[in-house]
Structure formats: structure tokens, C-alpha cells
Write a protein that holds these residues in place. Sequence first.
Motif, short mmCIF file in Angstrom:
data_model
loop_
_atom_site.label_atom_id
_atom_site.label_comp_id
_atom_site.label_asym_id
_atom_site.label_seq_id
_atom_site.Cartn_x
_atom_site.Cartn_y
_atom_site.Cartn_z
N SER A 85 1.24 -1.00 -0.16
CA SER A 85 -0.28 0.02 -0.18
C SER A 85 0.96 1.56 0.27
O SER A 85 0.35 2.33 0.13
N MET A 86 1.99 1.30 0.30
CA MET A 86 3.17 2.91 0.08
C MET A 86 2.90 2.71 -1.49
O MET A 86 2.94 1.87 -2.43
N ARG A 87 3.55 4.19 -1.63
CA ARG A 87 4.19 4.45 -2.92
C ARG A 87 5.26 4.46 -3.02
O ARG A 87 6.64 4.40 -2.07
N VAL A 88 5.94 3.96 -3.88
CA VAL A 88 7.65 3.54 -4.54
C VAL A 88 7.51 4.23 -5.20
O VAL A 88 7.53 4.44 -6.70
N GLU A 89 9.05 5.20 -5.22
CA GLU A 89 9.54 5.48 -5.66
C GLU A 89 10.92 5.31 -6.53
O GLU A 89 11.91 4.93 -5.24
N TRP A 90 11.30 5.01 -7.97
CA TRP A 90 12.60 4.92 -8.18
C TRP A 90 13.03 6.51 -9.00
O TRP A 90 12.19 6.49 -10.12
N THR A 91 14.53 6.82 -8.56
CA THR A 91 14.38 8.33 -9.31
C THR A 91 16.14 8.11 -9.73
O THR A 91 17.02 6.83 -9.33
N ARG A 92 16.40 8.59 -10.86
CA ARG A 92 17.48 8.80 -11.37
C ARG A 92 18.13 10.32 -11.42
O ARG A 92 17.81 11.18 -11.89
N PRO A 93 18.31 11.08 -10.19
CA PRO A 93 18.10 12.66 -9.96
C PRO A 93 19.32 12.91 -10.75
O PRO A 93 19.19 14.37 -10.50
N ASP A 94 20.32 12.88 -11.59
CA ASP A 94 21.07 13.35 -12.64
C ASP A 94 20.06 13.56 -14.00
O ASP A 94 20.23 14.14 -14.89
N LEU A 95 18.13 13.21 -13.88
CA LEU A 95 17.74 13.14 -14.97
C LEU A 95 16.67 14.09 -14.67
O LEU A 95 16.84 14.22 -13.73
#
Length: 326
Positions: free
Chosen positions: A59-69
Motif C-alpha cells: 500500500s506504499m508509494r514506491v519511487e525509483w529515480t535518477r537524480p541526474d535526469l
Amino acid sequence: MGLIIIYEALMYLLVLLFNCAAAQVSDPSVLNCSTPNIVWPGSDVILPCRLQPPLSAESMRVEWTRPDLEPEFIHVYQDGRFLYELQNPHYTYRTSLFVDQLPNGDVSLKLSRVTQSDAGTYRCSLPSVQQEASVQLSVVSEVIGSDQAVQAVVGDDVILPCHMEPPVDVTTLTVEWTTRNGAVVHKFESRKDNTDIQNDTFKGRTSLFHDEMHKGNISLKLINVTLTDAGNYTCFVRKLIQQKKDNVGLFVDSKDKKGRDDDSKASSTVPTGPTNPPALTACHITLIVAAVVILIAGVVAGLVWWTRQRNRRQNQAEAPENIPMM
């Protein structure tokens, strides 16, 4: 009497709430991510990340990111669905979570058909529990030899330069040097040198820089050079059926001619993203606030009961004085 029972019940509940809050604060689930092995272009990779001890992330929000993009979002999951409208177009149709493993706290990301531009730092975030961690992805791109031939004189020791660009650890891979006609000059596999298939001409005369292979240095040292050693050499890095290679030329002169190339050195330190320390979540704050409210209510109830008891005793003490004399 009723107030005493209420007071004792409130105090008991208060103890339970404090124990619950203390247990969660002292032993929360922490997001742990690990760096995957070297990835080859065109292959698939899993960026491992999970909550430990296990806590359901369904039930969580899952975020995968690349800070350089820009945009930085690689994959965002919320309310049971993938928010494709936030995704960076470069990753379209190439990312997925293991949805069936979310109840176990597994929020690993699968990235398909890896390209060289995928190399970088990835960040996994779970805002509802204030947890995040980073993963470094390294993608093997090129084996770099030398554009210019190495100059040597008979009897010299030479270094044929070759390295990985960008630098990656090759200690778990197979590194092989061969001549133009395919003769094995040197082979490294299973974390050690393999001399069984080495051409007899080169036995006892070759070595790699083992202490620098984790930096991607696969240069070859050749000692006591002879005229027959002159020619082109190829350095390979193999993994399963995939391989990368490049060439290095060696020119050998029988005269006392000093024209030598230094070996190329490639060094790199793979950054490791910090893991944030555990923080109080909304659940913890709610429990603590509830405990404080219950404590105040219990104290008030106790004061009311005590006041009533005192008044009752005073009334009983004054009662004989009010009885009329016969």
C-alpha cells in the motif's frame, strides 16, 4: 469505585501503547539496497532493494529515480498501479516491480535491455515510512587498448596497456590476451591465471596487475621481449557468450633504441549512496500523541476521584455536629 477501574484500564492501555511505540522506534524496518554485478549492454538487471525486517510495501508509494535526469522518475508505483505518465521516456517499457513480492517488503526494480546510458546512481524512496537508499549501476562499455604501438628493444620488459572504460571490476570475469593468429598469450578466469592453454612461447613471461583489476586495469606485462614477440595483440573481456575486445601493437627493435610507452592506468571509486537513519513515522507520532492524551485523561480521572473521596470524608466527619441535642 468506577473511577478506579477506569483509571487502571487507562494506565494498562497506556503501558501497551508505550511498549508498541518503543518497539517500533527501536526496531523499525530499514530500506536496504545492494549494488548488482557488472551489467552488459543488452542484458536485463535487477536493482535489489527491500525493507528489513520485512514490512509490506503493497500500500506504499514506491519511487525509483535518477537524480541526474530530468524528469528524474524511472518507475513510480502507487495505489496498485504504475504511474507511467511520470516516467522518463528513456525508460519506457523497460522497468517493472515484482508486485507479488511487495507484501514481503521487496521493492526491487527490474531494468530490461540495458544501455550504456543507463549507468549511474538510482535512488529508491518510500515516502510513507521516510526511507530511501541508493544503488550504483555500472555498465560495461568498452575495452580500450592503445592507438600507438608499444616500442621495445630485445630483452626489455614491456606493458601492453588495456583497460575498461568506464572502469569496472573485472575480477569475476574472464580476461584473455591473444596474438593475431589466435595463440593464447595469457588467460585469467575463475579469479586466477590459467596457464594450461597458454602458448609455450609465452610461458613464464606474462602477468596481469591483479591488485588493479578491480579498477578495470587489464594491462599485460611481458618480460624479456624477443623479436618474435612483435605484432598485434588482442585483449578480451568475456562473460558467457558476450565479449569486448581491443588491440595493442608491439614493435620490437634489436638495436638500443629507447622509445617506450608507459602503461595506461584507469582508476575509479564506485560511490555508495548513504542509507538514511531511521526516522519517526506518522504511526509513531500518532501512538505517542494517543498515549499522552490517555495519560492526561487518567490523571484528571484520578484527581476527580480523589477530590470526591476527600469531600465524602469531610462530610462524614461533620455529620455528628449537625445532629440536634435531645
